[in-house]
Design an enzyme around this catalytic site. Structure first.
Site, PDB file in Angstrom:
ATOM      1  N   HIS A  84      -8.618  14.648  -0.254  1.00  0.00           N
ATOM      2  CA  HIS A  84      -7.864  15.655  -0.662  1.00  0.00           C
ATOM      3  C   HIS A  84      -8.368  16.997  -0.378  1.00  0.00           C
ATOM      4  O   HIS A  84      -9.364  17.174  -0.330  1.00  0.00           O
ATOM      5  CB  HIS A  84      -8.370  15.498  -2.229  1.00  0.00           C
ATOM      6  CG  HIS A  84      -7.637  14.323  -2.880  1.00  0.00           C
ATOM      7  ND1 HIS A  84      -6.647  14.429  -3.750  1.00  0.00           N
ATOM      8  CD2 HIS A  84      -8.383  13.144  -3.296  1.00  0.00           C
ATOM      9  CE1 HIS A  84      -6.526  13.275  -4.530  1.00  0.00           C
ATOM     10  NE2 HIS A  84      -7.616  12.259  -4.134  1.00  0.00           N
TER      11      HIS A  84
ATOM     12  N   THR B 130      -7.280   5.850  -7.217  1.00  0.00           N
ATOM     13  CA  THR B 130      -6.108   5.075  -7.595  1.00  0.00           C
ATOM     14  C   THR B 130      -5.330   4.666  -6.376  1.00  0.00           C
ATOM     15  O   THR B 130      -4.567   3.836  -6.735  1.00  0.00           O
ATOM     16  CB  THR B 130      -5.365   6.063  -8.458  1.00  0.00           C
ATOM     17  OG1 THR B 130      -4.841   7.363  -7.708  1.00  0.00           O
ATOM     18  CG2 THR B 130      -6.013   6.555  -9.709  1.00  0.00           C
TER      19      THR B 130
ATOM     20  N   ASN C 104     -12.224  10.592  -3.216  1.00  0.00           N
ATOM     21  CA  ASN C 104     -12.548   9.624  -4.547  1.00  0.00           C
ATOM     22  C   ASN C 104     -12.431   8.240  -3.900  1.00  0.00           C
ATOM     23  O   ASN C 104     -11.978   7.890  -3.285  1.00  0.00           O
ATOM     24  CB  ASN C 104     -11.351   9.872  -5.359  1.00  0.00           C
ATOM     25  CG  ASN C 104     -11.180  11.201  -6.051  1.00  0.00           C
ATOM     26  OD1 ASN C 104     -12.069  11.726  -6.643  1.00  0.00           O
ATOM     27  ND2 ASN C 104     -10.079  11.500  -6.330  1.00  0.00           N
TER      28      ASN C 104
ATOM     29  N   CYS D 231       0.829  -1.087   0.125  1.00  0.00           N
ATOM     30  CA  CYS D 231      -0.078  -0.014   0.034  1.00  0.00           C
ATOM     31  C   CYS D 231       0.782   1.171   0.004  1.00  0.00           C
ATOM     32  O   CYS D 231       1.470   1.409   0.907  1.00  0.00           O
ATOM     33  CB  CYS D 231      -0.915   0.075   1.301  1.00  0.00           C
ATOM     34  SG  CYS D 231      -1.916   1.707   1.285  1.00  0.00           S
TER      35      CYS D 231
ATOM     36  N   HIS E 297      -8.200   8.463   1.694  1.00  0.00           N
ATOM     37  CA  HIS E 297      -7.575   9.716   1.836  1.00  0.00           C
ATOM     38  C   HIS E 297      -8.291  10.851   1.564  1.00  0.00           C
ATOM     39  O   HIS E 297      -9.179  10.646   0.516  1.00  0.00           O
ATOM     40  CB  HIS E 297      -6.370   9.854   1.026  1.00  0.00           C
ATOM     41  CG  HIS E 297      -6.548   9.555  -0.479  1.00  0.00           C
ATOM     42  ND1 HIS E 297      -6.691   7.983  -0.704  1.00  0.00           N
ATOM     43  CD2 HIS E 297      -6.619  10.132  -1.563  1.00  0.00           C
ATOM     44  CE1 HIS E 297      -6.970   8.063  -2.230  1.00  0.00           C
ATOM     45  NE2 HIS E 297      -6.960   9.249  -2.683  1.00  0.00           N
TER      46      HIS E 297
HETATM   47  P1  AMP Z   1      -6.884   9.366  -5.844  1.00  0.00           P
HETATM   48  O1  AMP Z   1      -6.910   9.322  -7.380  1.00  0.00           O
HETATM   49  O2  AMP Z   1      -8.117   9.827  -5.162  1.00  0.00           O
HETATM   50  O3  AMP Z   1      -6.834   7.789  -5.232  1.00  0.00           O
HETATM   51  O4  AMP Z   1      -5.729  10.086  -5.429  1.00  0.00           O
HETATM   52  C1  AMP Z   1      -4.348   9.549  -5.156  1.00  0.00           C
HETATM   53  C2  AMP Z   1      -3.547  10.577  -5.205  1.00  0.00           C
HETATM   54  O5  AMP Z   1      -2.213  10.543  -4.611  1.00  0.00           O
HETATM   55  C3  AMP Z   1      -3.264  11.367  -6.486  1.00  0.00           C
HETATM   56  O6  AMP Z   1      -3.705  12.923  -6.574  1.00  0.00           O
HETATM   57  C4  AMP Z   1      -1.780  11.431  -6.567  1.00  0.00           C
HETATM   58  O7  AMP Z   1      -1.288  12.600  -7.401  1.00  0.00           O
HETATM   59  C5  AMP Z   1      -1.166  11.196  -5.214  1.00  0.00           C
HETATM   60  N1  AMP Z   1       0.069  10.469  -5.134  1.00  0.00           N
HETATM   61  C6  AMP Z   1       0.747   9.394  -5.780  1.00  0.00           C
HETATM   62  N2  AMP Z   1       1.683   9.061  -5.403  1.00  0.00           N
HETATM   63  C7  AMP Z   1       2.028  10.093  -4.568  1.00  0.00           C
HETATM   64  C8  AMP Z   1       3.136  10.179  -3.599  1.00  0.00           C
HETATM   65  N3  AMP Z   1       4.286   9.276  -3.710  1.00  0.00           N
HETATM   66  N4  AMP Z   1       3.300  11.322  -2.951  1.00  0.00           N
HETATM   67  C9  AMP Z   1       2.250  12.281  -2.635  1.00  0.00           C
HETATM   68  N5  AMP Z   1       1.099  12.194  -3.539  1.00  0.00           N
HETATM   69  C10 AMP Z   1       1.071  10.832  -4.196  1.00  0.00           C
END
Ligand code: AMP
Length: 114
Positions: free
Chosen positions: A102, A95, A87, A4, A100
């Site tokens: 935002h 993703t 999301n 994860c 989490h």
């Molecule tokens: P979601 O699409 O809602 O699952 O958001 C996942 C978020 O994680 C995206 O906005 C990515 O830009 C962010 N993300 C992915 N990898 C990292 C990382 N190593 N450090 C900080 N943010 C990340």
């Protein structure tokens, strides 16, 4: 949880830029920001999404909400306002399968987001 991304970030195994934290939650800058301020707030323990967290641990859900408010204060967004997005699942375009929030601000946010 093994494999994860956000568990690895919370553990410090993958670098991140901390914005705020307490014993239950951790907030760090999104690596691909969609707003001048774009912070992710996560519980330190692994939960798939908001529904799983809220049904499984009400106290931690409140802690996450308080973390969001603390981040907004720390980033100077409380007065101007901000957007909070969870999301969820495929159509929500989640993703990373670790719940989490935002927290985005420092510009007027479009609505609807599309
Ligand atoms: P979601 O699409 O809602 O699952 O958001 C996942 C978020 O994680 C995206 O906005 C990515 O830009 C962010 N993300 C992915 N990898 C990292 C990382 N190593 N450090 C900080 N943010 C990340």
């Amino acid at each position: 949880m093994a494999d994860c991304l956000f568990c690895s970030i919370v553990a410090g195994d993958i670098p991140s830029t901390e914005v705020w934290s307490d014993d239950r939650c951790y907030a760090f800058r999104d690596v691909n920001p969609k707003a001048p301020v774009h912070v992710l707030v996560v519980p330190r323990s692994h939960h798939l999404n908001l529904a799983e967290l809220a049904t499984g641990d009400a106290d931690l859900t409140v802690a996450l909400m308080r973390g969001i408010a603390a981040v907004a204060d720390a980033e100077g967004l409380a007065g101007s306002g901000y957007r909070v997005v969870f999301n969820t699942g495929r159509d929500g375009q989640q993703t990373v399968n670790h719940v989490h929030a935002h927290v985005m601000g420092n510009r007027a946010m479009r609505w609807p987001p599309g």
